[in-house]
Scaffold this active site. Sequence first.
Site, PDB file in Angstrom:
ATOM      1  N   SER A 266       0.864  -1.187   0.000  1.00 26.86           N
ATOM      2  CA  SER A 266       0.000   0.000   0.000  1.00 26.86           C
ATOM      3  C   SER A 266       0.891   1.224   0.000  1.00 26.86           C
ATOM      4  O   SER A 266       2.033   1.161   0.480  1.00 26.86           O
ATOM      5  CB  SER A 266      -0.869   0.015   1.261  1.00 26.86           C
ATOM      6  OG  SER A 266      -1.508   1.273   1.418  1.00 26.86           O
TER       7      SER A 266
ATOM      8  N   TYR B  19      -2.403  -0.686  10.550  1.00 28.62           N
ATOM      9  CA  TYR B  19      -2.486  -1.066   9.137  1.00 28.62           C
ATOM     10  C   TYR B  19      -1.216  -0.621   8.404  1.00 28.62           C
ATOM     11  O   TYR B  19      -0.622  -1.401   7.642  1.00 28.62           O
ATOM     12  CB  TYR B  19      -3.727  -0.428   8.490  1.00 28.62           C
ATOM     13  CG  TYR B  19      -3.890  -0.736   7.018  1.00 28.62           C
ATOM     14  CD1 TYR B  19      -4.373  -1.974   6.595  1.00 28.62           C
ATOM     15  CD2 TYR B  19      -3.563   0.205   6.048  1.00 28.62           C
ATOM     16  CE1 TYR B  19      -4.515  -2.261   5.251  1.00 28.62           C
ATOM     17  CE2 TYR B  19      -3.701  -0.073   4.698  1.00 28.62           C
ATOM     18  CZ  TYR B  19      -4.187  -1.306   4.295  1.00 28.62           C
ATOM     19  OH  TYR B  19      -4.328  -1.587   2.955  1.00 28.62           O
TER      20      TYR B  19
HETATM   21  P1  NDP Z   1     -11.597  -6.208   0.154  1.00 32.42           P
HETATM   22  O1  NDP Z   1     -11.974  -6.047   1.593  1.00 32.42           O
HETATM   23  O2  NDP Z   1     -12.499  -5.685  -0.884  1.00 32.42           O
HETATM   24  O3  NDP Z   1     -11.315  -7.773  -0.136  1.00 32.42           O
HETATM   25  C1  NDP Z   1     -10.463  -8.461   0.734  1.00 32.42           C
HETATM   26  C2  NDP Z   1     -10.275  -9.881   0.249  1.00 32.42           C
HETATM   27  O4  NDP Z   1      -9.399 -10.531   1.163  1.00 32.42           O
HETATM   28  C3  NDP Z   1     -11.574 -10.661   0.208  1.00 32.42           C
HETATM   29  O5  NDP Z   1     -11.558 -11.532  -0.911  1.00 32.42           O
HETATM   30  C4  NDP Z   1     -11.518 -11.462   1.506  1.00 32.42           C
HETATM   31  O6  NDP Z   1     -12.202 -12.693   1.415  1.00 32.42           O
HETATM   32  C5  NDP Z   1     -10.027 -11.724   1.625  1.00 32.42           C
HETATM   33  N1  NDP Z   1      -9.602 -12.042   2.990  1.00 32.42           N
HETATM   34  C6  NDP Z   1      -9.633 -11.258   4.086  1.00 32.42           C
HETATM   35  N2  NDP Z   1      -9.165 -11.933   5.152  1.00 32.42           N
HETATM   36  C7  NDP Z   1      -8.819 -13.167   4.693  1.00 32.42           C
HETATM   37  C8  NDP Z   1      -8.276 -14.320   5.309  1.00 32.42           C
HETATM   38  N3  NDP Z   1      -7.979 -14.343   6.618  1.00 32.42           N
HETATM   39  N4  NDP Z   1      -8.057 -15.427   4.542  1.00 32.42           N
HETATM   40  C9  NDP Z   1      -8.345 -15.415   3.230  1.00 32.42           C
HETATM   41  N5  NDP Z   1      -8.872 -14.349   2.585  1.00 32.42           N
HETATM   42  C10 NDP Z   1      -9.107 -13.246   3.321  1.00 32.42           C
HETATM   43  O7  NDP Z   1     -10.146  -5.564   0.026  1.00 32.42           O
HETATM   44  P2  NDP Z   1      -9.376  -4.945  -1.253  1.00 32.42           P
HETATM   45  O8  NDP Z   1      -9.661  -5.748  -2.450  1.00 32.42           O
HETATM   46  O9  NDP Z   1      -9.601  -3.496  -1.258  1.00 32.42           O
HETATM   47  O10 NDP Z   1      -7.852  -5.157  -0.779  1.00 32.42           O
HETATM   48  C11 NDP Z   1      -7.037  -6.214  -1.269  1.00 32.42           C
HETATM   49  C12 NDP Z   1      -5.612  -5.956  -0.818  1.00 32.42           C
HETATM   50  O11 NDP Z   1      -5.176  -4.689  -1.323  1.00 32.42           O
HETATM   51  C13 NDP Z   1      -5.433  -5.885   0.706  1.00 32.42           C
HETATM   52  O12 NDP Z   1      -4.200  -6.469   1.052  1.00 32.42           O
HETATM   53  C14 NDP Z   1      -5.410  -4.396   0.975  1.00 32.42           C
HETATM   54  O13 NDP Z   1      -4.743  -4.083   2.167  1.00 32.42           O
HETATM   55  C15 NDP Z   1      -4.706  -3.876  -0.257  1.00 32.42           C
HETATM   56  N6  NDP Z   1      -4.939  -2.468  -0.553  1.00 32.42           N
HETATM   57  C16 NDP Z   1      -6.222  -2.003  -0.790  1.00 32.42           C
HETATM   58  C17 NDP Z   1      -6.414  -0.652  -1.045  1.00 32.42           C
HETATM   59  C18 NDP Z   1      -7.763  -0.058  -1.285  1.00 32.42           C
HETATM   60  O14 NDP Z   1      -7.871   1.182  -1.293  1.00 32.42           O
HETATM   61  N7  NDP Z   1      -8.820  -0.843  -1.520  1.00 32.42           N
HETATM   62  C19 NDP Z   1      -5.288   0.284  -1.080  1.00 32.42           C
HETATM   63  C20 NDP Z   1      -4.002  -0.324  -0.842  1.00 32.42           C
HETATM   64  C21 NDP Z   1      -3.853  -1.651  -0.592  1.00 32.42           C
HETATM   65  P3  NDP Z   1     -13.424 -13.073   2.387  1.00 32.42           P
HETATM   66  O15 NDP Z   1     -14.501 -12.049   2.170  1.00 32.42           O
HETATM   67  O16 NDP Z   1     -13.813 -14.445   1.970  1.00 32.42           O
HETATM   68  O17 NDP Z   1     -12.876 -12.996   3.790  1.00 32.42           O
END
Ligand code: NDP
Length: 250
Positions: free
Chosen positions: A142, A156
């Site tokens: 990030s 975070y």
């Molecule tokens: P979302 O919350 O939209 O999606 C998160 C995903 O991670 C879901 O598919 C969820 O699946 C999965 N997940 C969460 N916990 C677990 C776990 N313990 N085991 C397996 N799967 C898990 O997040 P984003 O798509 O926005 O973010 C994706 C990545 O990008 C993250 O690492 C985030 O920190 C990073 N990021 C996002 C930004 C943003 O602005 N959106 C900016 C910078 C970085 P389920 O629902 O099944 O738990």
Amino acid sequence: MGTFDGKVAVVTGGSRGIGAAVAKRLAVDGASVVVNYARSAAAAGEVVAEITAVGGRAVAVKTDVSNPEELDGLFRETEAAFGATIDILVNNAGIYLTGMVDEFSSEDFERTFAVNVRSVFEVTKRAVPRMASGGRIINLGSIVGERVIGPGLSAYGASKFAVHGLTRGFARDLAGRGITVNTVAPGPIDTEMNPADPKINPAADFMRGLVPTGRYGRAEEVAAAVAFLASPDAAFINGTELTIDGGITA
Ligand code: NDP
């Protein structure tokens, strides 16, 4: 011919947001994709259905990547579906818990590090023995892993600084085996984690205001960067961060 024909990709947290976009992009480009999820079974099923509807190959695998005891199951199911070799690993699963230091619970700190950091280590550790020369690992960092852009982000932010650190360490460890490791570091991307709509996300206008281009990014724009880093064109890019933030950190 697709860039990733014959390749196998594992995307953690592939059920929603950026991970779902990455899974679909790698599949469209030819990869067989493991769509990992923890809770969102229906959403993971939809990603798989979208991929298979256009002739791609994908399976959904339920594993909480923060629990090391569940990880052998992820790799067993990957092997059962697509064979023993993994070509591309995308450590994307993450959570976003915020709060001022004196209000943030110790449990939330632990949880943030278990999902955002320990899983990257534990999943990578198990994937590497299954990867050959030419393998690619891409971690979701990030811009907050480079600069803490506002209050309430200490846990975070620290977790993403750690992801950037793991990337650099892994790159040193694995370069001799022909495996590259890089981070993509997005700014605000419109997903359920960080919705662009100010009606559901009070921080949305603050975030948008930071972006010189004046808008949130799209998950597909991050997926395109992941696809590039996973491609043969990126073979000499190793141990670095690719920032995708519309210019916030310029
Ligand atoms: P979302 O919350 O939209 O999606 C998160 C995903 O991670 C879901 O598919 C969820 O699946 C999965 N997940 C969460 N916990 C677990 C776990 N313990 N085991 C397996 N799967 C898990 O997040 P984003 O798509 O926005 O973010 C994706 C990545 O990008 C993250 O690492 C985030 O920190 C990073 N990021 C996002 C930004 C943003 O602005 N959106 C900016 C910078 C970085 P389920 O629902 O099944 O738990």
